[in-house]
Write a protein that holds these residues in place. Structure first.
Motif, PDB file in Angstrom:
ATOM      1  N   LYS A  32       0.863  -1.189   0.000  1.00  0.00           N
ATOM      2  CA  LYS A  32       0.000   0.000   0.000  1.00  0.00           C
ATOM      3  C   LYS A  32       0.892   1.230   0.000  1.00  0.00           C
ATOM      4  CE  LYS A  32      -0.592   0.228   5.006  1.00  0.00           C
ATOM      5  NZ  LYS A  32      -1.538   0.396   6.094  1.00  0.00           N
ATOM      6  N   THR A  33       0.302   2.355  -0.378  1.00  0.00           N
ATOM      7  CA  THR A  33       1.022   3.625  -0.305  1.00  0.00           C
ATOM      8  C   THR A  33       0.165   4.563   0.530  1.00  0.00           C
ATOM      9  OG1 THR A  33       2.014   3.221  -2.471  1.00  0.00           O
ATOM     10  CG2 THR A  33       2.120   5.478  -1.620  1.00  0.00           C
ATOM     11  N   ASP A  34       0.518   4.653   1.809  1.00  0.00           N
ATOM     12  CA  ASP A  34      -0.300   5.379   2.786  1.00  0.00           C
ATOM     13  C   ASP A  34      -0.595   6.817   2.382  1.00  0.00           C
ATOM     14  OD1 ASP A  34      -0.723   3.320   4.710  1.00  0.00           O
ATOM     15  OD2 ASP A  34       1.323   3.598   5.456  1.00  0.00           O
ATOM     16  N   PHE A  35       0.427   7.571   1.949  1.00  0.00           N
ATOM     17  CA  PHE A  35       0.190   8.985   1.691  1.00  0.00           C
ATOM     18  C   PHE A  35      -0.760   9.209   0.524  1.00  0.00           C
ATOM     19  CE2 PHE A  35       3.969   8.377  -0.964  1.00  0.00           C
ATOM     20  CZ  PHE A  35       3.720   9.161  -2.087  1.00  0.00           C
ATOM     21  N   LEU A  36      -0.733   8.332  -0.483  1.00  0.00           N
ATOM     22  CA  LEU A  36      -1.670   8.463  -1.601  1.00  0.00           C
ATOM     23  C   LEU A  36      -3.076   8.030  -1.192  1.00  0.00           C
ATOM     24  CD1 LEU A  36       0.513   7.177  -4.575  1.00  0.00           C
ATOM     25  CD2 LEU A  36      -0.096   9.544  -4.032  1.00  0.00           C
ATOM     26  N   MET A  37      -3.158   6.992  -0.375  1.00  0.00           N
ATOM     27  CA  MET A  37      -4.459   6.537   0.119  1.00  0.00           C
ATOM     28  C   MET A  37      -5.103   7.610   0.989  1.00  0.00           C
ATOM     29  SD  MET A  37      -3.492   2.583   1.027  1.00  0.00           S
ATOM     30  CE  MET A  37      -5.153   1.991   1.390  1.00  0.00           C
ATOM     31  N   ASP A  38      -4.292   8.298   1.786  1.00  0.00           N
ATOM     32  CA  ASP A  38      -4.801   9.325   2.692  1.00  0.00           C
ATOM     33  C   ASP A  38      -5.277  10.568   1.937  1.00  0.00           C
ATOM     34  OD1 ASP A  38      -5.143  10.624   5.349  1.00  0.00           O
ATOM     35  OD2 ASP A  38      -3.509  11.891   4.631  1.00  0.00           O
ATOM     36  N   VAL A  39      -4.486  11.034   0.981  1.00  0.00           N
ATOM     37  CA  VAL A  39      -4.810  12.282   0.288  1.00  0.00           C
ATOM     38  C   VAL A  39      -5.849  12.078  -0.813  1.00  0.00           C
ATOM     39  CG1 VAL A  39      -3.865  14.205  -1.067  1.00  0.00           C
ATOM     40  CG2 VAL A  39      -2.537  13.254   0.829  1.00  0.00           C
ATOM     41  N   LEU A  58      -2.080  -6.144  -0.889  1.00  0.00           N
ATOM     42  CA  LEU A  58      -2.377  -4.930  -1.642  1.00  0.00           C
ATOM     43  C   LEU A  58      -3.878  -4.824  -1.914  1.00  0.00           C
ATOM     44  CD1 LEU A  58      -1.138  -2.477  -3.075  1.00  0.00           C
ATOM     45  CD2 LEU A  58      -0.724  -3.925  -5.054  1.00  0.00           C
ATOM     46  N   GLU A  59      -4.456  -5.905  -2.417  1.00  0.00           N
ATOM     47  CA  GLU A  59      -5.898  -5.898  -2.699  1.00  0.00           C
ATOM     48  C   GLU A  59      -6.715  -5.698  -1.422  1.00  0.00           C
ATOM     49  OE1 GLU A  59      -6.801  -8.320  -6.621  1.00  0.00           O
ATOM     50  OE2 GLU A  59      -5.746  -9.582  -5.142  1.00  0.00           O
ATOM     51  N   LYS A  60      -6.358  -6.390  -0.356  1.00  0.00           N
ATOM     52  CA  LYS A  60      -7.088  -6.262   0.910  1.00  0.00           C
ATOM     53  C   LYS A  60      -7.009  -4.839   1.451  1.00  0.00           C
ATOM     54  CE  LYS A  60      -7.504  -8.303   5.542  1.00  0.00           C
ATOM     55  NZ  LYS A  60      -8.228  -7.151   6.012  1.00  0.00           N
ATOM     56  N   ASN A  61      -5.823  -4.245   1.409  1.00  0.00           N
ATOM     57  CA  ASN A  61      -5.655  -2.896   1.952  1.00  0.00           C
ATOM     58  C   ASN A  61      -6.522  -1.871   1.219  1.00  0.00           C
ATOM     59  OD1 ASN A  61      -3.867  -3.615   4.007  1.00  0.00           O
ATOM     60  ND2 ASN A  61      -2.099  -3.454   2.658  1.00  0.00           N
ATOM     61  N   TYR A  62      -6.607  -1.977  -0.102  1.00  0.00           N
ATOM     62  CA  TYR A  62      -7.409  -1.016  -0.866  1.00  0.00           C
ATOM     63  C   TYR A  62      -8.903  -1.314  -0.738  1.00  0.00           C
ATOM     64  CZ  TYR A  62      -3.369   1.475  -2.469  1.00  0.00           C
ATOM     65  OH  TYR A  62      -2.239   2.251  -2.491  1.00  0.00           O
ATOM     66  N   GLN A  63      -9.266  -2.598  -0.674  1.00  0.00           N
ATOM     67  CA  GLN A  63     -10.673  -2.953  -0.453  1.00  0.00           C
ATOM     68  C   GLN A  63     -11.135  -2.477   0.916  1.00  0.00           C
ATOM     69  OE1 GLN A  63     -10.703  -7.185  -1.141  1.00  0.00           O
ATOM     70  NE2 GLN A  63     -10.630  -6.947  -3.363  1.00  0.00           N
ATOM     71  N   ASP A  64     -10.322  -2.739   1.948  1.00  0.00           N
ATOM     72  CA  ASP A  64     -10.680  -2.329   3.307  1.00  0.00           C
ATOM     73  C   ASP A  64     -10.824  -0.813   3.420  1.00  0.00           C
ATOM     74  OD1 ASP A  64     -10.627  -4.998   4.035  1.00  0.00           O
ATOM     75  OD2 ASP A  64      -8.781  -4.841   5.248  1.00  0.00           O
ATOM     76  N   ALA A  65     -10.027  -0.072   2.646  1.00  0.00           N
ATOM     77  CA  ALA A  65     -10.081   1.395   2.675  1.00  0.00           C
ATOM     78  C   ALA A  65     -11.218   1.940   1.798  1.00  0.00           C
ATOM     79  CB  ALA A  65      -8.746   1.980   2.232  1.00  0.00           C
TER      80      ALA A  65
END
Length: 166
Positions: A32-39, A58-65
């Motif tokens: 995952k890339t936290d700063f891109l997910m956050d902004v 990777l898939e789980k982190n983006y699905q969960d978000a």
């Protein structure tokens, strides 16, 4: 004097020009890339990650978000073809921490976990500046030393980005 972090700078830019980024191209997404997910949680993320062991996380982190994404399971370079991905564990844990793309197998590489034959593509072969929308996307590039090859193979797409973070 204290300077803003990359994440703070992108957040400020988003406040000033809210429509400047419509898509995120994350090259070397790993897990995952936290700063891109956050902004940019409300933008579509194109995730480029060739290391198969990272894909489930990777898939789980983006699905969960709740972030809309497309996972491109390819390596980017300056050629379209097949190369060898050498996965290494530099911390000695046996867990893949770094990957290196090479034209030939190197079975004696330090900290080697495994070698995968992978498809490599040029960014300009996969995406086009026109379909993305000129100056409407950000590119993050973090690929352990092959940035120059990716830039060479993606000059048109990279040239159309609002921001490029290397």
């Amino acid at each position: 004097m204290r300077y803003p972090t990359l994440q703070q700078s992108l957040r400020i830019n988003r406040e000033i020009a809210p429509g400047a980024v419509e898509k995120v191209i994350d090259i070397g997404a790993q897990r995952k890339t936290d700063f891109l997910m956050d902004v940019y949680p409300d933008k579509h993320h194109h995730l480029f990650e060739p290391v198969s062991t990272y894909h489930p996380d990777l898939e789980k982190n983006y699905q969960d978000a709740g972030i809309e994404y497309t996972l491109h399971k390819k390596a980017l370079s300056n050629v379209d073809g097949m190369l060898y991905l050498h996965n290494t564990s530099v911390d000695g844990s046996g867990r893949v921490t770094h990957s290196h793309i090479k034209q030939e197998r190197e079975d004696d590489l330090d900290f080697l976990v495994n070698i995968e034959e992978i498809e490599t593509r040029r960014l300009d072969s996969i995406m086009s500046r026109e379909s993305l929308g000129d100056l409407s996307y950000i590119i993050k590039l973090d690929v352990d030393g092959v940035e120059e090859k990716i830039i060479e193979g993606g000059q048109d797409v990279i040239g159309g980005a609002s921001f490029v973070v290397i």
